[in-house]
Design an enzyme around this catalytic site. Structure first.
Site, PDB file in Angstrom:
ATOM      1  N   TYR A 150       0.940  -1.214  -0.164  1.00 45.79           N
ATOM      2  CA  TYR A 150       0.031  -0.120  -0.087  1.00 45.79           C
ATOM      3  C   TYR A 150       0.664   1.504   0.030  1.00 45.79           C
ATOM      4  CZ  TYR A 150      -4.174  -2.759   0.946  1.00 45.79           C
ATOM      5  OH  TYR A 150      -5.164  -3.778   1.026  1.00 45.79           O
ATOM      6  N   LYS A 208       3.221 -15.367   1.805  1.00 43.81           N
ATOM      7  CA  LYS A 208       2.888 -15.914   0.486  1.00 43.81           C
ATOM      8  C   LYS A 208       4.259 -16.369   0.086  1.00 43.81           C
ATOM      9  CE  LYS A 208       0.343 -17.642  -3.010  1.00 43.81           C
ATOM     10  NZ  LYS A 208      -0.488 -18.722  -2.757  1.00 43.81           N
ATOM     11  N   ASP A 265      -3.502 -17.706   1.109  1.00 45.34           N
ATOM     12  CA  ASP A 265      -4.874 -18.601   0.540  1.00 45.34           C
ATOM     13  C   ASP A 265      -5.563 -19.265   1.441  1.00 45.34           C
ATOM     14  OD1 ASP A 265      -2.442 -19.632   0.222  1.00 45.34           O
ATOM     15  OD2 ASP A 265      -2.647 -20.548  -1.875  1.00 45.34           O
ATOM     16  N   ASP A 302      -5.501  -6.603   5.660  1.00 50.18           N
ATOM     17  CA  ASP A 302      -6.819  -5.870   5.382  1.00 50.18           C
ATOM     18  C   ASP A 302      -7.881  -6.851   4.806  1.00 50.18           C
ATOM     19  OD1 ASP A 302      -8.588  -3.872   4.365  1.00 50.18           O
ATOM     20  OD2 ASP A 302      -7.312  -3.158   2.560  1.00 50.18           O
ATOM     21  N   ASP A 317     -11.050  -8.099   7.542  1.00 50.82           N
ATOM     22  CA  ASP A 317     -12.664  -8.284   7.163  1.00 50.82           C
ATOM     23  C   ASP A 317     -13.444  -9.316   7.326  1.00 50.82           C
ATOM     24  OD1 ASP A 317     -12.504  -5.592   6.859  1.00 50.82           O
ATOM     25  OD2 ASP A 317     -13.322  -5.237   4.904  1.00 50.82           O
TER      26      ASP A 317
END
Ligand code: NAD
Length: 359
Positions: free
Chosen positions: A141, A192, A224, A248, A252
């Site tokens: 980001y 990852k 994943d 992020d 959620d």
């Protein structure tokens, strides 16, 4: 010595829910002799209306000088058409960045009274208590270079950079291990590392930290798989630590396991445990001004502020207990209402928490 708190109610339902949290803070302030003092300021759309920018320098200076910041939420349709450089959400990104708030703590706790509100089967989520520790000021980001460029063949190409320095990984790793020591002593680091070199380094640094916390069990999981496990068997997790983008998305997902976004607090902290505390939800413009917003996420954010930034554990415990008792009594704001319960407005929910504290 008195402790200064800046209230930033923001936009939409922000002022309504922060007012309820303030009522609750006033009660514990006198009950526990906390010597808290309060000041309010603008952030988001209301700051754009007043100052032309979503976060004025004077507001930022005030927040930096305070002991903690309690925020409502920012944004709304009124400001959606503005240039992205001065949108309300920029105020939030700026305050997190400027205050060095790199550690985002997002608990996903399912109150047993609300187990049926989850989209998952009750037995999978009853008693759920996960803490997601998300790195907040680095990663893709913020990484440079970034942008949209034109290739030699005239086609446009978008690009971003996933970058983490060792010190950034180390400090968020320490936050996760420290939090695990206060909980069930399990950290799952999500990366990852099978594809992204930046997260190979992430995994290495987490492993390097682990011997400093011999009581904590460290495991690793690819993002994943973590997404899958969160909806398959979420109770296997205690603390999850991960980078900005993965955090992020996963936080959620974890939020929705608990049924209502109106119940979830969060904190963003710097290296000295100074923080900005806010509900996970946004400004809910669709219900702003109707007096039906759930103030509990903001009240629980105030409890997190007392616990993590102000070392007022007893007051934090008392607020969390009072919220549980209000739910036990069957009081529900519209977002968590079920047949047979008592529907309560925003201020009735806040008043009920105050009454439990004073009982
Ligand atoms: P939202 O979280 O504001 O609302 C999503 C849904 O949840 C809506 O139906 C809303 O009514 C409901 N809801 C949210 N909080 C509630 C509460 N406390 N009680 C009852 N119901 C609640 O998300 P959105 O609609 O995607 O975004 C609205 C605005 O908020 C946008 O401008 C967005 O950019 C902004 N936003 C701000 C933050 C923040 O300030 N940290 C976070 C997310 C979104």
């Amino acid at each position: 010595m008195s402790k200064k708190i800046i209230l930033l109610p923001g936009d939409g339902i922000g002022p309504e829910i922060v007012a309820e949290a303030k009522k609750v803070l006033d009660v514990v302030n006198s009950q526990f002799n906390l010597d808290l003092t309060f000041d309010s300021d603008l952030i988001g759309g209301c700051a754009i209306d007043q100052h032309g920018v979503p976060l004025a320098q004077s507001t930022l200076d005030k927040c930096k000088a305070a002991d903690a910041v309690l925020m409502g939420s920012v944004g709304g349709p009124k400001w959606d058409a503005l240039d992205s450089s001065i949108r309300p959400e920029k105020g939030l990104l700026k305050i997190r960045y400027e205050m060095g708030l790199y550690a985002n703590l997002r608990p996903a706790i399912l109150y047993p009274q609300l187990a049926e509100a989850s989209s998952l089967k009750t037995e999978l989520v009853a008693g759920l208590d996960i803490l997601i520790v998300r790195e907040l000021t680095g990663g893709i980001y913020f990484g440079e270079p970034r942008g949209i460029r034109v290739l030699e063949n005239g086609e446009r190409q978008g690009y971003n950079t996933y970058v983490y320095a060792e010190h950034e990984i180390e400090r968020i790793g320490r936050t996760a291990f420290d939090m695990a020591m206060l909980r069930n002593k399990k950290v799952c680091s999500v990366d990852k590392a099978n594809v992204l070199e930046a997260t190979v380094l992430w995994r290495e640094v987490m492993e390097r930290l682990a011997p400093e916390y011999p009581e904590v069990e460290l495991t690793h999981m690819y993002v994943d798989n973590a997404a899958m496990q969160l909806v398959r068997a979420p109770k296997q997790f205690d603390v999850i630590v991960t980078g900005n983008m993965f955090g992020d998305i996963l936080s959620d997902t974890a939020a929705m396991l608990t049924g209502s976004i109106g119940m979830l607090p969060s904190s963003s902290m710097d290296a000295n445990n100074k923080g900005l505390f806010e509900p996970v939800h946004g400004s809910a413009p669709d219900i702003a001004g109707l007096g039906i917003a759930n103030p509990l996420a903001t009240i629980l954010s105030a409890a997190m502020m007392l616990r993590y930034s102000l070392q007022a554990t007893d007051a934090a415990d008392a607020i969390e207990r009072a919220v549980g008792e209000v739910l036990d009594d069957g009081l529900r704001s519209a977002d968590i209402y079920q047949d047979g319960m008592k529907k309560a407005s925003t201020s009735e929910m806040g008043d009920a928490v105050v009454a439990k504290l004073q009982a």
